[in-house]
Motif scaffolding. Structure first.
Motif, PDB file in Angstrom:
ATOM      1  N   LEU A  63       0.832  -1.206   0.000  1.00 44.40           N
ATOM      2  CA  LEU A  63       0.000   0.000   0.000  1.00 44.40           C
ATOM      3  C   LEU A  63       0.867   1.256   0.000  1.00 44.40           C
ATOM      4  O   LEU A  63       0.550   2.231  -0.676  1.00 44.40           O
ATOM      5  CB  LEU A  63      -0.932  -0.001   1.213  1.00 44.40           C
ATOM      6  CG  LEU A  63      -2.005  -1.086   1.259  1.00 44.40           C
ATOM      7  CD1 LEU A  63      -2.903  -0.885   2.478  1.00 44.40           C
ATOM      8  CD2 LEU A  63      -2.848  -1.069  -0.008  1.00 44.40           C
ATOM      9  N   ALA A  64       1.951   1.219   0.753  1.00 44.08           N
ATOM     10  CA  ALA A  64       2.850   2.380   0.792  1.00 44.08           C
ATOM     11  C   ALA A  64       3.404   2.689  -0.589  1.00 44.08           C
ATOM     12  O   ALA A  64       3.608   3.857  -0.950  1.00 44.08           O
ATOM     13  CB  ALA A  64       3.980   2.127   1.787  1.00 44.08           C
ATOM     14  N   ALA A  65       3.637   1.646  -1.394  1.00 37.11           N
ATOM     15  CA  ALA A  65       4.176   1.854  -2.739  1.00 37.11           C
ATOM     16  C   ALA A  65       3.190   2.584  -3.640  1.00 37.11           C
ATOM     17  O   ALA A  65       3.593   3.201  -4.637  1.00 37.11           O
ATOM     18  CB  ALA A  65       4.552   0.509  -3.363  1.00 37.11           C
ATOM     19  N   LEU A  66       1.903   2.521  -3.306  1.00 39.30           N
ATOM     20  CA  LEU A  66       0.885   3.186  -4.123  1.00 39.30           C
ATOM     21  C   LEU A  66       0.733   4.664  -3.775  1.00 39.30           C
ATOM     22  O   LEU A  66       0.105   5.416  -4.524  1.00 39.30           O
ATOM     23  CB  LEU A  66      -0.477   2.492  -3.943  1.00 39.30           C
ATOM     24  CG  LEU A  66      -0.542   1.013  -4.318  1.00 39.30           C
ATOM     25  CD1 LEU A  66      -1.904   0.451  -3.970  1.00 39.30           C
ATOM     26  CD2 LEU A  66      -0.252   0.834  -5.792  1.00 39.30           C
ATOM     27  N   VAL A  67       1.287   5.062  -2.645  1.00 40.69           N
ATOM     28  CA  VAL A  67       1.090   6.433  -2.183  1.00 40.69           C
ATOM     29  C   VAL A  67       1.826   7.440  -3.051  1.00 40.69           C
ATOM     30  O   VAL A  67       1.338   8.524  -3.329  1.00 40.69           O
ATOM     31  CB  VAL A  67       1.534   6.572  -0.706  1.00 40.69           C
ATOM     32  CG1 VAL A  67       1.479   8.023  -0.250  1.00 40.69           C
ATOM     33  CG2 VAL A  67       0.653   5.712   0.181  1.00 40.69           C
ATOM     34  N   GLY A  68       3.034   7.055  -3.497  1.00 38.63           N
ATOM     35  CA  GLY A  68       3.842   8.001  -4.258  1.00 38.63           C
ATOM     36  C   GLY A  68       4.615   8.911  -3.334  1.00 38.63           C
ATOM     37  O   GLY A  68       4.409   8.917  -2.127  1.00 38.63           O
ATOM     38  N   PRO A  69       5.563   9.688  -3.882  1.00 35.08           N
ATOM     39  CA  PRO A  69       6.378  10.565  -3.049  1.00 35.08           C
ATOM     40  C   PRO A  69       5.558  11.686  -2.438  1.00 35.08           C
ATOM     41  O   PRO A  69       4.499  12.055  -2.967  1.00 35.08           O
ATOM     42  CB  PRO A  69       7.408  11.118  -4.045  1.00 35.08           C
ATOM     43  CG  PRO A  69       6.729  11.043  -5.364  1.00 35.08           C
ATOM     44  CD  PRO A  69       5.852   9.829  -5.313  1.00 35.08           C
ATOM     45  N   PRO A  70       6.022  12.251  -1.320  1.00 34.70           N
ATOM     46  CA  PRO A  70       5.313  13.376  -0.720  1.00 34.70           C
ATOM     47  C   PRO A  70       5.233  14.548  -1.683  1.00 34.70           C
ATOM     48  O   PRO A  70       6.101  14.729  -2.536  1.00 34.70           O
ATOM     49  CB  PRO A  70       6.173  13.733   0.507  1.00 34.70           C
ATOM     50  CG  PRO A  70       7.005  12.523   0.758  1.00 34.70           C
ATOM     51  CD  PRO A  70       7.211  11.871  -0.569  1.00 34.70           C
ATOM     52  N   ARG A  71       4.183  15.337  -1.556  1.00 33.10           N
ATOM     53  CA  ARG A  71       4.076  16.521  -2.402  1.00 33.10           C
ATOM     54  C   ARG A  71       5.221  17.463  -2.098  1.00 33.10           C
ATOM     55  O   ARG A  71       5.512  17.752  -0.936  1.00 33.10           O
ATOM     56  CB  ARG A  71       2.738  17.222  -2.142  1.00 33.10           C
ATOM     57  CG  ARG A  71       1.531  16.392  -2.536  1.00 33.10           C
ATOM     58  CD  ARG A  71       0.240  17.122  -2.215  1.00 33.10           C
ATOM     59  NE  ARG A  71      -0.912  16.366  -2.631  1.00 33.10           N
ATOM     60  CZ  ARG A  71      -1.509  15.443  -1.884  1.00 33.10           C
ATOM     61  NH1 ARG A  71      -1.031  15.182  -0.682  1.00 33.10           N
ATOM     62  NH2 ARG A  71      -2.561  14.798  -2.324  1.00 33.10           N
TER      63      ARG A  71
END
Length: 276
Positions: free
Chosen positions: A53-61
């Motif tokens: 799931l963490a991999a789907l979040v993407g980098p922080p804005r």
């Protein structure tokens, strides 16, 4: 959704139903340290692979001084001859935190056996988080002699093995080393991992570290078996856009040689030696 919320609350994570709904639909995403910790617990509740799931979040804005940082840094495959292949292989792992980890210290120790082969490597590093959330380090390893069995990567301290991508034809191995928990901004972590080659060990003639991002302190150490000492050893380095610099080195009484670089990179840094 309510059952998930109750399960999270039982583990000490307070997440509203609205927030869970926003995460599910993509209207918002977890970025704060507490939210990322809750996400890790959510993976356990849903019985999915850790980090999926963490991999789907993407980098922080991007915010503040990080706004243009990614455009200034070399790409992941920089300084590798297999640049495009590494970029392709990296699609199978989570590299989004790489630029949010400052390399404070790195120490590579190489063990060369009596048959002049690369037996093992030990890597110790000190990293500092420049944002909330980094939870892994990505290691890129390449055998000097493609075609040999890829080395066994073993977490030693303060990390565990995540996803691994192998490409035996080119001798490449990419692996996630997961921290015990996500780091808060400014927090540091010390990790160690080892690499062990399988016999017959590939002939050892050099060891090189590629730095896409700078490191405060780098130490490379090669330990030779007393029965197999090289004729000559050279330290070499090549900063991005500069010519290679080479310096002659001497093996010490303990049958090892080491070199130290301070505030180094981006670039290549290593030791090479001649047997005959």
């Amino acid at each position: 959704m309510e059952r998930i919320q109750e399960r999270l609350r039982a583990e000490g994570y307070s997440v509203s139903l609205a927030t869970l709904s926003y995460w599910q639909t993509g209207r918002s995403r977890p970025e704060r340290r507490e939210s990322l910790a809750a996400l890790a617990e959510l993976e356990k509740i849903l019985e999915v692979e850790p980090g999926s799931l963490a991999a789907l979040v993407g980098p922080p804005r991007p915010r503040g001084r990080h706004l243009h940082k990614s455009a200034e840094n070399p790409e992941l495959g920089a300084f590798w001859s297999e640049r495009d292949l590494i970029v392709d292989l990296a699609q199978g792992i989570d590299t989004r935190w790489d630029e949010r980890l400052t390399r404070l210290s790195q120490h590579d120790r190489v063990n060369v056996g009596p048959d002049r082969g690369e037996v093992s490597f030990l890597v110790r590093q000190v990293l500092r988080a420049e944002a909330d959330g980094p939870d892994r380090w990505v290691a890129i390893i390449r055998l000097d002699v493609p075609g040999n069995p890829l080395p066994l990567l073993t977490p030693v301290r303060n990390c565990r093995l995540g996803r691994v991508v192998e490409h035996p034809e080119s001798g490449l191995l990419l692996a996630e080393l997961l921290f015990d928990r996500p780091l808060a901004k400014g927090e540091t972590v010390i990790t160690e991992h080892a690499l062990h080659n399988y016999p017959p060990f590939p002939l050892a003639t050099q060891y090189e570290r590629k730095f896409r991002l700078p490191v405060r302190e780098y130490v490379v150490e090669v330990c030779f078996d007393p029965a197999a000492l090289p004729r000559a050893v050279f330290q070499y380095q090549q900063m991005d856009g500069q010519d290679e610099q080479v310096t002659s080195m001497e093996v010490d009484v303990g049958h090892s040689v080491h070199a130290i670089a301070l505030d180094y990179g981006p670039g290549r840094y290593g030791l090479r030696w001649d047997w005959e």
